[in-house]
Write a protein that holds these residues in place. Structure first.
Motif, PDB file in Angstrom:
ATOM      1  N   GLY A  75       0.822  -1.209   0.000  1.00 45.80           N
ATOM      2  CA  GLY A  75       0.000   0.000   0.000  1.00 45.80           C
ATOM      3  C   GLY A  75       0.854   1.255   0.000  1.00 45.80           C
ATOM      4  O   GLY A  75       0.548   2.234  -0.697  1.00 45.80           O
ATOM      5  N   ASP A  76       1.937   1.256   0.795  1.00 46.11           N
ATOM      6  CA  ASP A  76       2.862   2.399   0.785  1.00 46.11           C
ATOM      7  C   ASP A  76       3.418   2.634  -0.615  1.00 46.11           C
ATOM      8  O   ASP A  76       3.531   3.783  -1.080  1.00 46.11           O
ATOM      9  N   LEU A  77       3.778   1.548  -1.306  1.00 40.98           N
ATOM     10  CA  LEU A  77       4.305   1.685  -2.658  1.00 40.98           C
ATOM     11  C   LEU A  77       3.257   2.257  -3.609  1.00 40.98           C
ATOM     12  O   LEU A  77       3.556   3.142  -4.430  1.00 40.98           O
ATOM     13  N   ALA A  78       2.039   1.754  -3.520  1.00 40.36           N
ATOM     14  CA  ALA A  78       0.974   2.246  -4.400  1.00 40.36           C
ATOM     15  C   ALA A  78       0.744   3.736  -4.190  1.00 40.36           C
ATOM     16  O   ALA A  78       0.551   4.500  -5.150  1.00 40.36           O
ATOM     17  N   LEU A  79       0.780   4.167  -2.925  1.00 37.95           N
ATOM     18  CA  LEU A  79       0.573   5.594  -2.643  1.00 37.95           C
ATOM     19  C   LEU A  79       1.716   6.423  -3.217  1.00 37.95           C
ATOM     20  O   LEU A  79       1.491   7.487  -3.804  1.00 37.95           O
ATOM     21  N   ALA A  80       2.940   5.921  -3.054  1.00 40.79           N
ATOM     22  CA  ALA A  80       4.100   6.651  -3.581  1.00 40.79           C
ATOM     23  C   ALA A  80       4.078   6.721  -5.106  1.00 40.79           C
ATOM     24  O   ALA A  80       4.603   7.671  -5.702  1.00 40.79           O
ATOM     25  N   GLU A  81       3.484   5.737  -5.746  1.00 45.29           N
ATOM     26  CA  GLU A  81       3.430   5.699  -7.209  1.00 45.29           C
ATOM     27  C   GLU A  81       2.210   6.406  -7.772  1.00 45.29           C
ATOM     28  O   GLU A  81       1.934   6.333  -8.971  1.00 45.29           O
ATOM     29  N   GLY A  82       1.442   7.077  -6.881  1.00 41.65           N
ATOM     30  CA  GLY A  82       0.325   7.884  -7.360  1.00 41.65           C
ATOM     31  C   GLY A  82      -0.948   7.118  -7.623  1.00 41.65           C
ATOM     32  O   GLY A  82      -1.751   7.513  -8.471  1.00 41.65           O
ATOM     33  N   ASP A  83      -1.176   6.034  -6.893  1.00 38.30           N
ATOM     34  CA  ASP A  83      -2.398   5.249  -7.059  1.00 38.30           C
ATOM     35  C   ASP A  83      -3.099   5.142  -5.709  1.00 38.30           C
ATOM     36  O   ASP A  83      -3.095   4.104  -5.057  1.00 38.30           O
ATOM     37  N   PRO A  84      -3.749   6.241  -5.242  1.00 40.18           N
ATOM     38  CA  PRO A  84      -4.368   6.230  -3.906  1.00 40.18           C
ATOM     39  C   PRO A  84      -5.496   5.218  -3.787  1.00 40.18           C
ATOM     40  O   PRO A  84      -5.727   4.683  -2.700  1.00 40.18           O
ATOM     41  N   ALA A  85      -6.205   4.928  -4.859  1.00 37.38           N
ATOM     42  CA  ALA A  85      -7.299   3.958  -4.780  1.00 37.38           C
ATOM     43  C   ALA A  85      -6.763   2.571  -4.436  1.00 37.38           C
ATOM     44  O   ALA A  85      -7.296   1.866  -3.563  1.00 37.38           O
ATOM     45  N   GLU A  86      -5.717   2.146  -5.132  1.00 41.47           N
ATOM     46  CA  GLU A  86      -5.108   0.848  -4.846  1.00 41.47           C
ATOM     47  C   GLU A  86      -4.506   0.836  -3.446  1.00 41.47           C
ATOM     48  O   GLU A  86      -4.610  -0.150  -2.710  1.00 41.47           O
ATOM     49  N   ALA A  87      -3.871   1.963  -3.059  1.00 42.41           N
ATOM     50  CA  ALA A  87      -3.304   2.051  -1.720  1.00 42.41           C
ATOM     51  C   ALA A  87      -4.388   1.894  -0.660  1.00 42.41           C
ATOM     52  O   ALA A  87      -4.225   1.163   0.321  1.00 42.41           O
TER      53      ALA A  87
END
Length: 961
Positions: A869-881
C-alpha cells in the motif's frame, strides 16, 4: 596486570587503568618479551629490536629494561636469565596467548561437532584483536616471523568461527564477511568453500558456482594448480543438492511390498480424478503401507501426516501445520488472533499438494470436519485418508482395502520368515493354513512370521489355532475386524515372559516413542528386555527411539489399566518429561539451542500427553511444573497454542490463587491460557494474581526459576492500556547474574527511552542487548534485539545499517526455521529499501506475502499488504493504496503488540489517501486513530513514531493529534 600485543603494545592494571609504557623502544622491548611470556629472549635479539639500524648495545638494552621495570613494577617482573631476559607473567594475561588458547579450544569444539561452543570461544578469541599483531615491533626477522604466525592463526580462527556459524544456520549473515575474506585471500580454498556453502544455503546456488569458478581461475593463473579434492567435491555436492525445504515425506520402508501392485495403480489413478479418497478396512490390513506406496507413485508434492499419536481431535490443525514444516508462532509471542485452522487454510489455499492423513479412525469426526473445510477452501488440494471407517464427507471416494489374496499372503509370510530364519523352507500348505487363520491380515502375518526366530513352524501353527479359537468367541459387541486383530495381538502378547509383558504394557504411556533411557526409567526395565521386545516385533527402532505399533500400543494400554498401575506409570512418565524439559531449558538460552530444540521436538507428543494427563488427573502442581518447564521450548518452536486448552482447564481447577511456592508457574499458565480464543476473559480474571505472583518471584535477591516469563509478560502487557508496570518489572532485572536475563531486561528497557524520545539511549541499550544475546550464541534473542536496532538505524536515516542488521536477523531466524518471522523481517527490510530502491522493496513485500501465506500467518500477510500500500501511494495510485491498507487492517488484531506498528502505518496511510482525495475530515480521523494506536505502547513522541518507520509528513500529522 593485563597486556596487549594484538595491535599496538599496551598494558592495563587490574582496575582498568592503562600503564604509560613510554617511547617506541620500550614498547618494542615489551612486545618481544610478551610474544614469548615466561621464556628467555636472547639479549642480542632484544637489542636488535630496540635499534635495528645500529650496533647492538648492552648498555642501551639494560637502560630500557631498567625503565620498563620501573613502569611495570613487581606485578610483571622482568628477570635476567642466562644470556637474555624474560618477563614473568601468566600466559592468559597476554592477549596473544589468550587468543591462541581460545582458538585451540574453539577448533577442538568444532571437531567435536559442538558448533555453538566453538563459535562462542572463537568470537571471544577474535575480539581480542585491536589491529595488526606486534604493531610496535620493527622489521627484524624475529618480529616478522612472530607477526606472520599470529596473523595466520587469526585467519584460521576466523575461518573456524565462520564454519561454526554456518553449522548453526547463520548463512546469510556470513556472506558479506566471507566475500571480503575471499577478496583479500583469493587463493585460500577454505574461505572459498565456506563462501560457496553460505551462498548456496542462503538461496544463491548460481553465485556459489561463480565463486568456485573464480577460485579455480586464480589457482590456475597464479599457481598453475587445480582446486583441491575437497573443493572439487564441494562443487559436485552443490551441483546435485536441493536447498528447498519439503513437507514430511512418506516413511521409508524396510521391507519389500508384496501383493498389492494393482491396488497401487488403481488408487493412484482414482486420486488423479477425485479430490478425496479414503482407504478403509480393519486394523492391520495394510492401509498405511498402501498409502505410502500410492504416495510414492504420485507426481505432485506429497505431505504425509501420521495421526495415530494425536489423542485430541482439536489439535489436528497443529499436527498438519507441523507436518507441512510450519510453526504455530515465531519470533514474537502470540498468534495475532488467528486460529491454526485459519493459518492452515492460508498455507494451502493455492498449493498443489497431495495430503495423506493416516489413521483417522480415533479422531474421525474432527478429521472429517477438517478435511471438508480444507477441500472447500483449497481448490488445488487432494486428500488420501486411511481409516477403519469412512469420513462421511460429500464427494468422498471409498476404496476398501481387503486382506491379501491367498498367494500374496503366503509370499508375504515366506518373505518375512526368511528375514528372521536363514534358509527357511516350509510346506506351503502349513503356511497357507497359518495365513488363513490370521484372516490374511498383513500385520498379523508379519507378527506371526517374526516368531519363527524362536518357534518351529508346527508349534506356531498349533498355538495360533488355539488362540484364535478363544478370541473368536469374544464379545459380540466388539467390531469383527477389531476382534480379529485383537486375536493376533493377544497371541503375540501371551508368548511374552512376565517381565516383557510388564515392560510392554508400561511402554503404552509413550505417545511418540522413547529413548532407551526414558523407556528404562518409566517402564522399570532394562536394555535386554527392550531388545527382546524389538526382536519380537512388539517394538520398532527408528532414529534412536523405540516405538510401538499403534494397534499394539492400544492393546498394551488396556492391559496397563487392567493391571491397576496405570496412574503410577503415567505419573512416572510425567516426571520423566518434567526432568527432561527442566534439564533442557537453560540450554535453550545458550549456543547449543538448536541441538536441544531437536531433543525436545522428538519428545513433543509425549510432553503434551504428560500435560494432558496431569490436568485430567487434577495433579495441579505437576501440570503447572510441566507447562512452566516447557514454555520456552514451545515458544521458540512456535507450538505454544498446543497447551492453551490444558492451561485454561488447569486455571479452572486452581482458581485465582496459585498453589504455595508455584506463583511463577501459575503466571506462565495464565500467559499460556490468555493467548487462546478466550484470552481476554482469562486475562481479566487472572492478571492481578499473576502479576502479584510474578512480582514476588522477580523482586527479591534471588531470581525466578523461569527467565522466559519476563519477555512473555512484557509482550502480553505491551498491548494493554497501561503496560508501564510490566516494562518496569522486566527492565529492573538488568543487574541479574544470569546473562540471558540481563540481555532480555536490556532489550525491554530500551523501549522506555524510545517511548520518551531518547533514541540515543534506546539504541545504546538495544545494542547492549544484542551483545548480551550474541555472547551466549542465542539466536532468538539476538534476532529480536537486532530487529529493534534496525528500526533505530532506519529512524535516524541510516538505511544501509538498517538493512545490514535486518539481514543478520533474517539469517538467524532462518536457522530456527521461522517462516512467519522471515516474512516479518522481509517487510522490515522492504521498509528500509523503499526510499532508495522501490523495486527491491516490492520484491521483499511480495516474497513476505508468499512466506506468510505458506506459514498461514495473517499478521505477516497484513504487514506485506501494508508495505505494498505504501508503494501504491508513492506511485500515485491512492485507490489501490486504500484497498491494500483496508485489507491489511482487516487482518490485524488491534490487541496484539506485534501488530501495533503496522496498524499505525496502515491507519496513517489511509489518512494520506484521504488527504490526497481532499477529505481532510476523514484524514484527521485516521491520523487520530493512528495516534491512539501508537500511544498504547507509549510511542507518543515523533522520535518513537519515526522508529516505527513512518515517513516524516506522517510523523508530523500523527504526532499533532
Amino acid at each position: 596486570m593485563r597486556f596487549g600485543i594484538l595491535g599496538d603494545t599496551r598494558a592495563w592494571r587490574d582496575d582498568g587503568a592503562e600503564v604509560p609504557l613510554g617511547g617506541p623502544a620500550r614498547r618494542a622491548l615489551l612486545a618481544l618479551l610478551l610474544s614469548r611470556p615466561g621464556e628467555i629472549v636472547a639479549a642480542d635479539r632484544l637489542a636488535d629490536e630496540i635499534d635495528p639500524d645500529g650496533a647492538p648495545s648492552a648498555h642501551a638494552l639494560q637502560s630500557q629494561v631498567s625503565r620498563l621495570r620501573a613502569v611495570l613494577g613487581p606485578e610483571a617482573p622482568i628477570e635476567r636469565a642466562g644470556t637474555g631476559y624474560r618477563i614473568v607473567v601468566a600466559p592468559d594475561d597476554v592477549d596473544a596467548s589468550r587468543f591462541e588458547r581460545l582458538a585451540r579450544e574453539g577448533r577442538a569444539a568444532l571437531r567435536d561437532d559442538d558448533a555453538g561452543r566453538a563459535v562462542a570461544l572463537l568470537r571471544e578469541a577474535l575480539s581480542l584483536w585491536r589491529g595488526a599483531a606486534l604493531a610496535d615491533l620493527g622489521e627484524g626477522e624475529t618480529a616478522r616471523a612472530a607477526a606472520v604466525r599470529l596473523e595466520e592463526l587469526r585467519l584460521g580462527a576466523t575461518e573456524d568461527r565462520i564454519e561454526g556459524e554456518l553449522r548453526l544456520g547463520e548463512h546469510r549473515a556470513a556472506v558479506p564477511e566471507l566475500r571480503e575474506l575471499v577478496g583479500r585471500h583469493p587463493l585460500r580454498e577454505r574461505a572459498a568453500g565456506l563462501l560457496m556453502r553460505a551462498l548456496f544455503a542462503a538461496g544463491g546456488p548460481a553465485e556459489a558456482l561463480v565463486v568456485f569458478e573464480e577460485t579455480r581461475r586464480h589457482l590456475a593463473d597464479e599457481l598453475g594448480a587445480d582446486p583441491s579434492a575437497e573443493l572439487t567435491a564441494l562443487h559436485r555436492e552443490l551441483l546435485s543438492a536441493d536447498p528447498s525445504p519439503s513437507p514430511v515425506a512418506p516413511p521409508a520402508q524396510l521391507t519389500a511390498f508384496v501383493g498389492r501392485e494393482e491396488d497401487v495403480a488403481e488408487v493412484a489413478g482414482l486420486l488423479r480424478v477425485a479430490r478425496l479418497v479414503t482407504l478403509v478396512g480393519p486394523g492391520g490390513v495394510g492401509k498405511t503401507r498402501l498409502s505410502v506406496e500410492v504416495a510414492g507413485a504420485m507426481a505432485d508434492e506429497v505431505c504425509f501426516v501420521e495421526l495415530a499419536p494425536s489423542r485430541d481431535g482439536a489439535g489436528l490443525p497443529q499436527t498438519l501445520l507441523a507436518a507441512l514444516g510450519l510453526r504455530e508462532n515465531g519470533l514474537h509471542l502470540g498468534g495475532g488472533g488467528q486460529t491454526p485452522l485459519d493459518r492452515l487454510i492460508t498455507a494451502l489455499s493455492d498449493r498443489v499438494l497431495v495430503l495423506v492423513l493416516d489413521n483417522c479412525e480415533h479422531v474421525v469426526e474432527e478429521a472429517a470436519a477438517l478435511t471438508a473445510r480444507l477441500l472447500a477452501t483449497c481448490p488445488r488440494l487432494r486428500v488420501l485418508a486411511t481409516s477403519r471407517e469412512p469420513l462421511g464427507v460429500i464427494g468422498e471416494h471409498l476404496r476398501q482395502v481387503a486382506p491379501l489374496d491367498a498367494e500374496a499372503a503366503v509370499r508375504l509370510f515366506t518373505d518375512r520368515a526368511h528375514a528372521v530364519r536363514r534358509g527357511f523352507t516350509a510346506d506351503p500348505e502349513v503356511v497357507r493354513r497359518i495365513c488363513a487363520a490370521l484372516d490374511d491380515l498383513p500385520l498379523a502375518i508379519e507378527l506371526a512370521a517374526a516368531r519363527l526366530r524362536t518357534l518351529h513352524l508346527d508349534d506356531l501353527a498349533a498355538r495360533l489355532d488355539d488362540r484364535l479359537g478363544v478370541a473368536a468367541r469374544g464379545s459380540r459387541g466388539t467390531d469383527e475386524r477389531h476382534r480379529t486383530l485383537r486375536s493376533v495381538v493377544a497371541w503375540s502378547w501371551d508368548l511374552l515372559p512376565a517381565a516383557e509383558q510388564e515392560a510392554a504394557r508400561r511402554f503404552a504411556v509413550f505417545a511418540g516413542g522413547a529413548t532407551a533411557e526414558s523407556a528404562a526409567l518409566v517402564c522399570g526395565t532394562d536394555a535386554d528386555t527392550l531388545e527382546s521386545l524389538l526382536d519380537k516385533s512388539l517394538l520398532e527402532l527408528a532414529g534412536g527411539r523405540y516405538r510401538m505399533l499403534e494397534t499394539i500400543r492400544a492393546y498394551a494400554a488396556e492391559r496397563l489399566d487392567e493391571s491397576g498401575e496405570g496412574e503410577s506409570v503415567r505419573r512416572a512418565h510425567a516426571r520423566r518429561l518434567l526432568d527432561l524439559t527442566r534439564s533442557a531449558d537453560p540450554h535453550l538460552r545458550r549456543p547449543e539451542q538448536l541441538e536441544w530444540l531437536t531433543v525436545l521436538a522428538a519428545e513433543h507428543g509425549d510432553l503434551l500427553a504428560a500435560v494432558r494427563w496431569a490436568v485430567e488427573a487434577r495433579e495441579a502442581e505437576t501440570a503447572l511444573d510441566l507447562i512452566a518447564a516447557a514454555t520456552h521450548y514451545l515458544w521458540i518452536r512456535g507450538a505454544s497454542a498446543s497447551i492453551v486448552p490444558q492451561a485454561a482447564t488447569l486455571l479452572e481447577v486452581i482458581g485465582e490463587e496459585p498453589p504455595a511456592g508455584r506463583g511463577e508457574e501459575y503466571a506462565l499458565a495464565v500467559l499460556a491460557a490468555a493467548s487462546g480464543a478466550a484470552g481476554r476473559w482469562v486475562w481479566r480474571r487472572h492478571r492481578a494474581s499473576a502479576e502479584k505472583a510474578l512480582t514476588a518471584a522477580w523482586s527479591g535477591d534471588e531470581p525466578g526459576r523461569h527467565p522466559v516469563v519476563l519477555l512473555m509478560w512484557m509482550m502480553r502487557n505491551a498491548g494493554e492500556g497501561d503496560p508501564q508496570g510490566a516494562f518496569t518489572l522486566v527492565a529492573s532485572q538488568c543487574d541479574r547474574a544470569d546473562p540471558w536475563v540481563r540481555a532480555a531486561a536490556r532489550y525491554v528497557s530500551g523501549f522506555g527511552p524510545l517511548g520518551a524520545g531518547d533514541t540515543a539511549e534506546a539504541e545504546r541499550v538495544f545494542a547492549a542487548a544484542v551483545a548480551g544475546f550474541r555472547s551466549l550464541g542465542e539466536r532468538w534473542g539476538t534476532a529480536l534485539a537486532l530487529d529493534a536496532l534496525a528500526g533505530m538505524a532506519g529512524a535516524r536515516g541510516d538505511r544501509a545499517a538498517a538493512i545490514a542488521l535486518t539481514d543478520e536477523a533474517l539469517a538467524l531466524t532462518e536457522s530456527l526455521g521461522a517462516l512467519e518471522d522471515g516474512a516479518d523481517l522481509l517487510v522490515n527490510r522492504g521498509d528500509h529499501l523503499v526510499a532508495d530502491d522501490a523495486a527491491a522493496a516490492r520484491a521483499d513485500y511480495e516474497k513476505a506475502a508468499a512466506l506468510a501465506r505458506r506459514a498461514g500467518s495473517a499478521t505477516g500477510r497484513a504487514a506485506a499488504l501494508r508495505g505494498l500500500g505504501d508503494l501504491a501511494l508513492a506511485e500515485g495510485d491512492p485507490a489501490e493504496a486504500g484497498r491494500l491498507y483496508g485489507e491489511a487492517l482487516e487482518l490485524l488484531d488491534p490487541h496484539w503488540v506485534k501488530n501495533i506498528g503496522n496498524r499505525v502505518r496502515a491507519l496513517a496511510g489511509l489518512g494520506r489517501v484521504a488527504e490526497a482525495g481532499g477529505d481532510h475530515a476523514a484524514a484527521r480521523a485516521r491520523y487520530r486513530e493512528a495516534a491512539e494506536s501508537a500511544g498504547v505502547m507509549g510511542a507518543a513522541t515523533p522520535e518513537a513514531l519515526r522508529a516505527m518507520g513512518l515517513p516524516e509528513p506522517v510523523v508530523e500529522a500523527v504526532s499533532a493529534r
